[in-house]
Design an enzyme around this catalytic site. Sequence first.
Site, PDB file in Angstrom:
ATOM      1  N   LYS A  30       0.873  -1.110   0.117  1.00 61.22           N
ATOM      2  CA  LYS A  30       0.123   0.030  -0.015  1.00 61.22           C
ATOM      3  C   LYS A  30       0.763   1.457   0.036  1.00 61.22           C
ATOM      4  CE  LYS A  30      -4.457   0.897   0.247  1.00 61.22           C
ATOM      5  NZ  LYS A  30      -5.581   0.121  -0.181  1.00 61.22           N
ATOM      6  N   GLY A  88     -20.525   7.113   2.149  1.00 61.80           N
ATOM      7  CA  GLY A  88     -19.546   7.265   1.144  1.00 61.80           C
ATOM      8  C   GLY A  88     -19.832   7.532  -0.103  1.00 61.80           C
ATOM      9  N   GLY A 142     -17.367   7.910  -2.930  1.00 61.59           N
ATOM     10  CA  GLY A 142     -16.177   7.985  -3.680  1.00 61.59           C
ATOM     11  C   GLY A 142     -16.028   6.750  -4.857  1.00 61.59           C
ATOM     12  N   ASN A 143     -14.741   6.423  -4.879  1.00 57.31           N
ATOM     13  CA  ASN A 143     -14.720   5.372  -6.069  1.00 57.31           C
ATOM     14  C   ASN A 143     -15.574   4.058  -6.011  1.00 57.31           C
ATOM     15  OD1 ASN A 143     -12.754   6.727  -7.365  1.00 57.31           O
ATOM     16  ND2 ASN A 143     -11.043   5.579  -6.315  1.00 57.31           N
ATOM     17  N   ALA A 144     -16.079   3.735  -4.567  1.00 59.41           N
ATOM     18  CA  ALA A 144     -16.856   2.615  -4.311  1.00 59.41           C
ATOM     19  C   ALA A 144     -18.057   2.802  -4.221  1.00 59.41           C
ATOM     20  CB  ALA A 144     -15.985   1.753  -3.236  1.00 59.41           C
ATOM     21  N   GLY A 145     -18.556   3.780  -3.118  1.00 54.86           N
ATOM     22  CA  GLY A 145     -19.988   4.079  -2.686  1.00 54.86           C
ATOM     23  C   GLY A 145     -20.571   4.667  -4.054  1.00 54.86           C
TER      24      GLY A 145
HETATM   25  N1  GLU Z   1      -7.126   0.088  -3.422  1.00 54.94           N
HETATM   26  C1  GLU Z   1      -8.120  -1.112  -4.149  1.00 54.94           C
HETATM   27  C2  GLU Z   1      -7.974  -1.840  -2.641  1.00 54.94           C
HETATM   28  O1  GLU Z   1      -7.693  -1.722  -1.444  1.00 54.94           O
HETATM   29  C3  GLU Z   1      -7.505  -1.876  -5.270  1.00 54.94           C
HETATM   30  C4  GLU Z   1      -6.028  -2.082  -4.944  1.00 54.94           C
HETATM   31  C5  GLU Z   1      -5.490  -2.807  -6.272  1.00 54.94           C
HETATM   32  O2  GLU Z   1      -6.140  -2.917  -7.330  1.00 54.94           O
HETATM   33  O3  GLU Z   1      -4.291  -2.937  -6.367  1.00 54.94           O
HETATM   34  O4  GLU Z   1      -8.268  -3.249  -2.701  1.00 54.94           O
END
Ligand code: GLU
Length: 421
Positions: A105, A217, A219-222
């Site tokens: 990460k 949320g 964002g990208n997911a919500g």
């Molecule tokens: N950020 C996303 C996660 O937490 C995707 C990670 C990725 O695709 O490497 O799973």
Amino acid sequence: MEELNPFIIAQKQLDEAAGIMDLDKQAHKLLREPMQIVTVNFPVKLDNGEINVFTGFRVLYNHARGPGKGGIRFHPSETIDTVKALAAWMTWKCSLANIPFGGAKGGVICDAKKMSSLELERLSRGYIRAVGRFIGPKIDVPAPDVYTTPQIMAWMMDEYSKLVGHEEAGVITGKPEEVGGSEGRFNSTAMGAMYVLREAAKKTGIDLKKAKVAIQGFGNAGMFAFDLVTKLFGSKIVAISDSIGGTYSANGLNYDKLIKTKETTGSVSNYEGASKITNEQLLESDIDILIPAAIENQITGDNADKIKAKVVLELANGPVTLAADKILFERKVMDLPDFLVNSGGVIVSYFEWVQNNYGYYWPLEEVYSKLNEIITKSFYDTIKVQTDYSSSKNKKITIRDSAYIIAIDRVAKAMKARGWY
Ligand code: GLU
């Protein structure tokens, strides 16, 4: 005081599962800490001509099963412990999905919302120049996360390619399709969660057509989860929020109107014809399914007993604390853990990486069908471990523990095969 340090939480989750499965002591020791931590301080020229020095991190938690994999967050309150926790969770996520990656990460301490597009581009390129030696398609492969986008991935890929002197699309995933992104990656995190929700509803007997849902949320997911829950299942979304606040309507909220509200006013909380609510109220609203899709530590020892939902679908990373985990379990709320629920993102990232390495691209149907296959299997593998522990060992364990047991076992076996212990 409740433990809210994400890394301590991640370690305790590991310890609990290790205890249940009787994990080898040496493997356990190896898995309690990240294998590599990189901290960088790098300059970025701001639009006013001044230089700001930003701090960034990249943590490679474990690479026994393959190169590191995991997103990069741009967050004003980023800490090394949060990045370490998220890197650990990526290790379990990739292992549970059985894709050939370890966990990693990254993060940069910055307030992306207050930066111009040019500043963000310089920040993204600066970060890659700083961590460039520690990433690569066979070393560690970043992706988007909180406040990072496909555009940011494109700048980062471009900067890395310049750094190494050749095109290297597979260094990063979540890119726009024009530069090697996969079909379906943009909403894959939410799509994967929908496949999990579909199976969870079957197991709990919830009729998704009649279900009331709240999402924390946008964002990208919500945002994509909102769209998909209504489109695929016809469920009613009665509440949604963003970092500013939330909105509630018993009659359900409309996606297009919500997008417009966000665009024109800056927050979904200004939705007309519905009531303003706080993020806390959203979590406790009268619903069947709760989807935390924002950040860590939202369901805690303080509010877990007030959750009315029957199913919690952890679309964010780390939204449920250790104390809340226990309370939800005792109250028989089906709490589906983050590294199962939101693994659709990294699963399609894996597809993107494979396609980049081959230079051969798949149609959307193929992406979704392969994603469905992998994540549905993860769900049933996890439920099976929970049932097996209950029937043959007479141990009642959480779904999170079951998912951990599968994930840890695979990483431990890979470390053993490599001779690390
Ligand atoms: N950020 C996303 C996660 O937490 C995707 C990670 C990725 O695709 O490497 O799973």
